[in-house]
Design a protein around this motif. Structure first.
Motif, short mmCIF file in Angstrom:
data_model
loop_
_atom_site.label_atom_id
_atom_site.label_comp_id
_atom_site.label_asym_id
_atom_site.label_seq_id
_atom_site.Cartn_x
_atom_site.Cartn_y
_atom_site.Cartn_z
N LYS A 156 167.42 -0.97 12.52
CA LYS A 156 168.24 -1.07 11.31
C LYS A 156 167.56 -0.39 10.13
CE LYS A 156 169.97 -4.50 8.02
NZ LYS A 156 170.01 -5.93 7.66
N ASN A 157 166.25 -0.66 9.93
CA ASN A 157 165.53 -0.06 8.82
C ASN A 157 165.34 1.45 9.01
OD1 ASN A 157 165.00 -2.34 7.10
ND2 ASN A 157 163.60 -3.10 8.66
N LEU A 158 165.18 1.86 10.27
CA LEU A 158 165.12 3.30 10.55
C LEU A 158 166.45 3.96 10.21
CD1 LEU A 158 163.54 5.68 11.72
CD2 LEU A 158 164.40 5.06 13.99
N GLY A 159 167.55 3.26 10.50
CA GLY A 159 168.87 3.76 10.14
C GLY A 159 169.02 3.91 8.63
N LEU A 160 168.53 2.91 7.88
CA LEU A 160 168.56 3.00 6.41
C LEU A 160 167.78 4.21 5.92
CD1 LEU A 160 168.13 -0.63 4.99
CD2 LEU A 160 170.00 0.96 4.55
N PHE A 161 166.61 4.42 6.53
CA PHE A 161 165.78 5.56 6.15
C PHE A 161 166.52 6.87 6.39
CE2 PHE A 161 162.86 8.91 7.54
CZ PHE A 161 162.04 9.03 6.42
N LEU A 162 167.17 7.00 7.55
CA LEU A 162 167.89 8.23 7.88
C LEU A 162 169.10 8.43 6.96
CD1 LEU A 162 167.80 8.06 11.79
CD2 LEU A 162 166.43 9.54 10.30
N ILE A 163 169.79 7.33 6.64
CA ILE A 163 170.92 7.41 5.71
C ILE A 163 170.44 7.91 4.35
CG2 ILE A 163 172.59 6.04 4.39
CD1 ILE A 163 172.84 4.21 6.86
N GLY A 164 169.34 7.31 3.87
CA GLY A 164 168.79 7.72 2.58
C GLY A 164 168.39 9.18 2.57
N PHE A 165 167.74 9.62 3.64
CA PHE A 165 167.30 11.01 3.73
C PHE A 165 168.50 11.96 3.75
CE2 PHE A 165 165.01 14.61 5.74
CZ PHE A 165 163.88 14.62 4.92
N GLY A 166 169.53 11.59 4.52
CA GLY A 166 170.74 12.43 4.59
C GLY A 166 171.47 12.50 3.26
N LEU A 167 171.63 11.35 2.60
CA LEU A 167 172.32 11.32 1.31
C LEU A 167 171.56 12.10 0.25
CD1 LEU A 167 173.54 7.60 1.15
CD2 LEU A 167 174.93 9.64 1.51
N LEU A 168 170.25 12.07 0.35
CA LEU A 168 169.40 12.79 -0.58
C LEU A 168 169.77 14.28 -0.59
CD1 LEU A 168 167.00 11.36 -2.09
CD2 LEU A 168 165.47 12.54 -0.54
N PHE A 169 169.87 14.85 0.59
CA PHE A 169 170.15 16.28 0.69
C PHE A 169 171.63 16.59 0.49
CE2 PHE A 169 165.96 16.20 2.61
CZ PHE A 169 165.38 17.34 2.06
N LEU A 170 172.50 15.68 0.85
CA LEU A 170 173.93 15.89 0.59
C LEU A 170 174.20 15.92 -0.91
CD1 LEU A 170 176.73 16.24 1.89
CD2 LEU A 170 177.00 13.74 1.76
N GLY A 171 173.59 14.96 -1.63
CA GLY A 171 173.73 14.95 -3.08
C GLY A 171 173.14 16.20 -3.71
N LEU A 172 172.02 16.65 -3.18
CA LEU A 172 171.40 17.87 -3.67
C LEU A 172 172.33 19.07 -3.49
CD1 LEU A 172 169.01 19.64 -4.62
CD2 LEU A 172 168.15 19.58 -2.28
N ASP A 173 173.01 19.14 -2.35
CA ASP A 173 173.92 20.25 -2.07
C ASP A 173 175.07 20.26 -3.08
OD1 ASP A 173 174.75 22.40 -0.07
OD2 ASP A 173 176.55 21.15 -0.15
N TYR A 174 175.62 19.07 -3.40
CA TYR A 174 176.71 19.00 -4.37
C TYR A 174 176.24 19.45 -5.75
CZ TYR A 174 179.70 16.39 -1.11
OH TYR A 174 180.48 16.02 -0.04
#
Length: 557
Positions: free
Chosen positions: A138-156
């Protein structure tokens, strides 16, 4: 204009997704290795330079200087780190925040960031939703979500910046000079409460040629100053230590920032000539890192002086209460709060011991010559005041324990808390045993009758001997498996004194101090020693495996 508005909302959405990703990234890392980072902070902050390195490393991994500052504040209140070393961690945390800029400059503008984020989001969301019963997954999933959102937000944000780059005239700010960019960086960072997000905005603007390298660095300096608002806001109405750390953080960033700003153009030209970097984004990241490193070089030699300066400030905000440690520690960091209770117990042991020594007027054998002179000139304190102080500590520790039990604790932490409270109660019982016979002891001391005085002297010798032994238990130098049972030893002392009383009654003349008084003093004294032993024995059994850490903590305290 419509396009500009649309791009503005795209940028704002990107900023929100980026911040949301930072939040999930932090939660994931805390869940995966939260205690490990706390232990790292505790273990490697006993020197200022270690505090700087540890603060840099932990903040670089967690990407949250606010979280590191919260932990350091808790450690400071618990007596696990002194103010000078805490200041070192704050300096290191400022340097650690530059790690985000390195990631973004290295990866964020070199590839299709949205496509890069999708695998992380897919794996993270599926892990979090369907494997939430497994904490690690679960915590690994949170980490991956955070990492993905980080770069998605950066792209926008990058896309929005590129779309509007031709429609924004930066001459509006340029005509006011670099000061305008410094103020913009300060204000925007203070509003969004994230220097990492502000750095990404600056990198996006620089990548789109909206600003040049000099304006970018001015914005960075403003962002570093603006990020201090997080601690400042958190310090409002807070403890003295919280205000000291917030003030120190402001001084570090403002002084270093303004000095760097005064020589901004010269510093940029020198660094660019030294490193020969052609990528403008990497130029900014290197300059940002050197700016924070400059702050460390500037303040490190003066941390001791700065600590003494801060100790004399914000005294009106010192927490009110009889306790020393727990009143400075929030209960929302349970393992640190429990460590504060341990330190409070050693303090309570010293107070109980001092109260008993004061009532019996015992002269301990192991006090130094200096302490002897201090005792001669020390102003006498009423034993009743000392007992009242012990009772106040009991009340505060009980309330703290009750609040701490409302936090999410594991079974080991609950057991440790219950053991700590048992130790506290035994110490309080030991002081109460003596409090109940305090007037009897005073009458014996004021009398000239040999029998009660002899009995009292025997008891004082026993107290002296026992406290030397109990000190070893509290210092974890003597383990409970030592072949001495002090309950038996104390019971033997009781029997010896009772026999002594009865054997000498016939030889004594009529006593003003009654036999029942003498025997009661004997019984209560032994009861007090037994309660002290119960506390020391349990303390030793609970903490003997933590000997080295205990030594580090008490040396700081």
């Amino acid at each position: 204009m419509q396009d500009l508005d649309f791009d503005f909302w795209l940028f704002l959405a990107g900023l929100g997704i980026f911040l949301f990703g930072m939040h999930h990234l932090e939660d994931g890392i805390k869940g995966l290795a939260g205690k490990s980072f706390k232990n790292l902070l505790k273990k490697f902050t006993n020197r200022s330079w270690k505090g700087i390195l540890t603060g840099t490393f932990v903040t670089g991994i967690l990407q949250s200087s606010s979280m590191v500052n919260l932990l350091i504040l808790a450690f400071l209140g618990a007596g696990m780190i002194n103010l000078k070393n805490a200041l070192g961690v704050i300096l290191g945390a400022n340097l650690g925040t530059t790690f985000t800029a390195w990631i973004v400059a290295t990866l964020g503008f070199k590839m299709n960031v949205a496509d890069f984020s999708f695998p992380f989001l897919a794996l993270g969301i599926l892990s979090y939703l369907f494997l939430k019963g497994r904490p690690v997954i679960k915590n690994l999933g949170l980490f991956l979500i955070g990492f993905g959102l980080l770069f998605l937000g950066l792209d926008y944000m990058k896309e929005a910046m590129e779309a509007v780059s031709g429609g924004i005239d930066m001459n509006i700010f340029s005509q006011y000079g670099l000061w305008a960019f410094l103020l913009v960086g300060l204000i925007v960072t203070a509003l969004i409460q994230s220097s990492s997000a502000m750095i990404v905005i600056i990198l996006s603007a620089l990548n789109s040629d909206l600003i040049d390298i000099y304006q970018s660095v001015a914005l960075i300096i403003g962002a570093n100053i603006g990020t201090t608002s997080t601690l400042v806001l958190g310090a409002i109405g807070g403890t003295a230590d919280k205000k000291r750390l917030a003030f120190a953080n402001v001084v570090f960033n403002v002084v270093a920032g303004l000095i760097a700003f005064a020589f901004l153009r010269q510093a940029i030209d020198v660094l660019l000539n030294v490193f020969h970097v052609t990528d403008v984004l990497m130029e900014l990241v290197i300059l940002n890192t050197f700016l924070n490193f400059f702050g460390i070089i500037l303040f490190f030699p003066f941390l001791g002086l700065f600590q003494r300066f801060l100790k004399n400030r914000f005294k009106v905000s010192e927490p009110v209460g009889a306790t020393i440690y727990i009143k400075n520690v929030p209960t929302n960091v349970p393992d640190v709060a429990i460590k504060a209770i341990q330190n409070e117990l050693t303090h309570l042991y010293d107070l109980t011991k001092d109260f008993i020594i004061n009532v019996y007027e015992v002269k301990l054998e192991n006090i130094s010559k200096l302490n002897k002179w201090m005792r001669i000139f020390k102003v006498a304190k009423n034993p009743n005041d000392k007992y009242d102080h012990i009772k106040l500590i009991e009340d505060e520790m009980t309330v703290f324990y009750s609040n701490l039990m409302k936090q999410p604790l594991d079974d080991d932490e609950v057991k440790l808390l219950e053991d700590n409270m048992a130790i506290m109660r035994s110490l309080v019982y030991a002081s109460k045993d003596v409090k109940d016979i305090q007037h009897n002891i005073k009458n014996i001391q004021d009398s000239s009758e040999s029998l009660p005085i002899d009995v009292l002297e025997n008891l004082k010798d026993t107290i002296n001997k026992r406290f030397n032994q109990y000190d070893q238990l509290m210092n974890l130098a003597m383990h409970e498996d030592l072949s001495i049972n002090f309950y038996v030893e104390n019971h033997n002392v009781y029997n010896e004194n009772i026999h002594f009383i009865y054997n000498h009654l016939k030889q004594s003349k009529k006593q003003t101090i009654t036999v029942s008084t003498i025997t009661n003093v004997t019984k209560q004294t032994i009861s007090s020693l037994n309660n002290m032993y119960s506390a020391c024995k349990k303390y030793c059994s609970v903490y003997k495996t933590d000997n080295s850490e205990h030594s580090d903590v008490t040396s700081v305290a």
